[in-house]
Design a protein around this motif. Structure first.
Motif, PDB file in Angstrom:
ATOM      1  N   THR A   6       0.849  -1.183   0.000  1.00  0.00           N
ATOM      2  CA  THR A   6       0.000   0.000   0.000  1.00  0.00           C
ATOM      3  C   THR A   6       0.884   1.231   0.000  1.00  0.00           C
ATOM      4  OG1 THR A   6      -0.101  -0.057   2.403  1.00  0.00           O
ATOM      5  CG2 THR A   6      -1.900  -1.121   1.226  1.00  0.00           C
ATOM      6  N   VAL A   7       0.420   2.277  -0.646  1.00  0.00           N
ATOM      7  CA  VAL A   7       1.145   3.529  -0.725  1.00  0.00           C
ATOM      8  C   VAL A   7       0.504   4.498   0.246  1.00  0.00           C
ATOM      9  CG1 VAL A   7       1.701   5.471  -2.239  1.00  0.00           C
ATOM     10  CG2 VAL A   7       1.720   3.150  -3.141  1.00  0.00           C
ATOM     11  N   GLY A   8       1.313   5.345   0.859  1.00  0.00           N
ATOM     12  CA  GLY A   8       0.711   6.417   1.619  1.00  0.00           C
ATOM     13  C   GLY A   8       1.390   6.803   2.903  1.00  0.00           C
ATOM     14  N   ALA A   9       0.944   7.925   3.388  1.00  0.00           N
ATOM     15  CA  ALA A   9       1.317   8.464   4.687  1.00  0.00           C
ATOM     16  C   ALA A   9       0.323   9.571   4.961  1.00  0.00           C
ATOM     17  CB  ALA A   9       2.735   9.041   4.680  1.00  0.00           C
ATOM     18  N   PHE A  10       0.008   9.733   6.188  1.00  0.00           N
ATOM     19  CA  PHE A  10      -0.768  10.887   6.613  1.00  0.00           C
ATOM     20  C   PHE A  10      -0.137  11.335   7.905  1.00  0.00           C
ATOM     21  CE2 PHE A  10      -3.854  13.140   9.089  1.00  0.00           C
ATOM     22  CZ  PHE A  10      -4.376  14.027   8.170  1.00  0.00           C
ATOM     23  N   LEU A  28      10.718  17.778  -1.696  1.00  0.00           N
ATOM     24  CA  LEU A  28      10.456  16.341  -1.673  1.00  0.00           C
ATOM     25  C   LEU A  28       9.451  15.920  -2.738  1.00  0.00           C
ATOM     26  CD1 LEU A  28      10.166  15.226   2.071  1.00  0.00           C
ATOM     27  CD2 LEU A  28      11.901  14.567   0.421  1.00  0.00           C
ATOM     28  N   GLY A  29       8.724  16.882  -3.310  1.00  0.00           N
ATOM     29  CA  GLY A  29       7.750  16.570  -4.353  1.00  0.00           C
ATOM     30  C   GLY A  29       6.308  16.766  -3.927  1.00  0.00           C
ATOM     31  N   PHE A  30       6.099  17.465  -2.814  1.00  0.00           N
ATOM     32  CA  PHE A  30       4.749  17.741  -2.337  1.00  0.00           C
ATOM     33  C   PHE A  30       4.274  19.094  -2.854  1.00  0.00           C
ATOM     34  CE2 PHE A  30       6.004  14.366   0.375  1.00  0.00           C
ATOM     35  CZ  PHE A  30       4.845  13.778   0.856  1.00  0.00           C
ATOM     36  N   THR A  31       2.950  19.221  -3.014  1.00  0.00           N
ATOM     37  CA  THR A  31       2.328  20.449  -3.493  1.00  0.00           C
ATOM     38  C   THR A  31       1.299  20.911  -2.479  1.00  0.00           C
ATOM     39  OG1 THR A  31       2.594  19.704  -5.774  1.00  0.00           O
ATOM     40  CG2 THR A  31       1.003  21.457  -5.390  1.00  0.00           C
ATOM     41  N   ARG A  32       1.280  22.187  -2.241  1.00  0.00           N
ATOM     42  CA  ARG A  32       0.288  22.749  -1.318  1.00  0.00           C
ATOM     43  C   ARG A  32      -1.093  22.688  -1.952  1.00  0.00           C
ATOM     44  NH1 ARG A  32       0.889  28.180   2.271  1.00  0.00           N
ATOM     45  NH2 ARG A  32      -1.094  27.968   3.362  1.00  0.00           N
ATOM     46  N   VAL A  33      -2.059  22.134  -1.210  1.00  0.00           N
ATOM     47  CA  VAL A  33      -3.425  22.001  -1.729  1.00  0.00           C
ATOM     48  C   VAL A  33      -4.461  22.673  -0.839  1.00  0.00           C
ATOM     49  CG1 VAL A  33      -2.942  19.885  -3.025  1.00  0.00           C
ATOM     50  CG2 VAL A  33      -3.734  19.735  -0.643  1.00  0.00           C
ATOM     51  N   GLY A  34      -4.028  23.257   0.280  1.00  0.00           N
ATOM     52  CA  GLY A  34      -4.988  23.916   1.157  1.00  0.00           C
ATOM     53  C   GLY A  34      -4.348  24.403   2.428  1.00  0.00           C
ATOM     54  N   ILE A  41      -1.743  22.197   4.126  1.00  0.00           N
ATOM     55  CA  ILE A  41      -2.029  20.840   3.666  1.00  0.00           C
ATOM     56  C   ILE A  41      -1.285  20.630   2.355  1.00  0.00           C
ATOM     57  CG2 ILE A  41      -3.829  19.219   2.955  1.00  0.00           C
ATOM     58  CD1 ILE A  41      -5.777  21.028   4.635  1.00  0.00           C
ATOM     59  N   MET A  42      -0.486  19.558   2.298  1.00  0.00           N
ATOM     60  CA  MET A  42       0.312  19.260   1.113  1.00  0.00           C
ATOM     61  C   MET A  42       0.128  17.800   0.729  1.00  0.00           C
ATOM     62  SD  MET A  42       3.789  21.432   1.905  1.00  0.00           S
ATOM     63  CE  MET A  42       4.128  21.814   0.177  1.00  0.00           C
ATOM     64  N   THR A  43       0.147  17.525  -0.573  1.00  0.00           N
ATOM     65  CA  THR A  43       0.048  16.154  -1.057  1.00  0.00           C
ATOM     66  C   THR A  43       1.175  15.864  -2.041  1.00  0.00           C
ATOM     67  OG1 THR A  43      -1.429  16.738  -2.897  1.00  0.00           O
ATOM     68  CG2 THR A  43      -2.474  16.079  -0.811  1.00  0.00           C
ATOM     69  N   GLY A  44       1.519  14.574  -2.118  1.00  0.00           N
ATOM     70  CA  GLY A  44       2.535  14.118  -3.058  1.00  0.00           C
ATOM     71  C   GLY A  44       2.812  12.648  -2.841  1.00  0.00           C
ATOM     72  N   TRP A  45       3.143  11.938  -3.919  1.00  0.00           N
ATOM     73  CA  TRP A  45       3.525  10.528  -3.854  1.00  0.00           C
ATOM     74  C   TRP A  45       2.436   9.657  -3.226  1.00  0.00           C
ATOM     75  CZ3 TRP A  45       7.615  10.374  -6.850  1.00  0.00           C
ATOM     76  CH2 TRP A  45       8.499  11.439  -6.861  1.00  0.00           C
ATOM     77  N   GLY A  46       1.167  10.055  -3.368  1.00  0.00           N
ATOM     78  CA  GLY A  46       0.072   9.293  -2.778  1.00  0.00           C
ATOM     79  C   GLY A  46      -0.065   9.515  -1.283  1.00  0.00           C
TER      80      GLY A  46
END
Length: 135
Positions: A6-10, A28-34, A41-46
């Protein structure tokens, strides 16, 4: 017991200097989404990380090091490590298959926080009955 793929982290990660931490996560490859000025809040790499401005009391990050850590579970270990090669914790953080079953790397994050990036190792995907020497 096989490790599920499984991919992920929170993670919710406090920082004493939130504006200074954001470029690290972008690198690291994360993008701000909120979020807002105190909570990003940032997301990247699942994965998703929520960065918060540390306050006083138990959420204050000690000056000498950030005791919080993040583990990013993704097959993109090599790609992430290449983005931050100068931040890899060496010698122990070099990319390698670990005896506990992960191909992983350790990265020095903001305020001394540890960020580990890993994926189940080929060593865990074989059993002793396969006839291969796992050592």
């Amino acid at each position: 017991m096989p490790i599920p793929e499984t991919v992920g982290a929170f993670a919710i990660v406090p920082h004493n200097d939130l504006p200074a931490a954001i470029p690290f996560w972008e690198r690291l490859g994360f993008t701000r989404v909120g979020g807002d000025a105190q909570y990003v809040i940032m997301t990247g790499w699942g994965c998703e990380v929520n960065l918060t401005q540390a306050g006083s009391g138990p959420w204050r990050v000690p000056e000498e090091h950030n005791p919080f850590g993040v583990f990013i579970r993704t097959p993109e270990v090599d790609a992430i490590a290449a983005r931050v090669d100068d931040l890899i914790i060496r010698p122990g953080g070099a990319l390698r298959h670990r005896e506990w079953g992960l191909y992983e790397v350790g990265i020095g994050g903001p305020e001394g926080m540890l960020v580990r990036v890993g994926w189940p190792s080929r060593l865990m995907q074989k059993s002793p009955s396969d006839g291969d020497n796992l050592a």
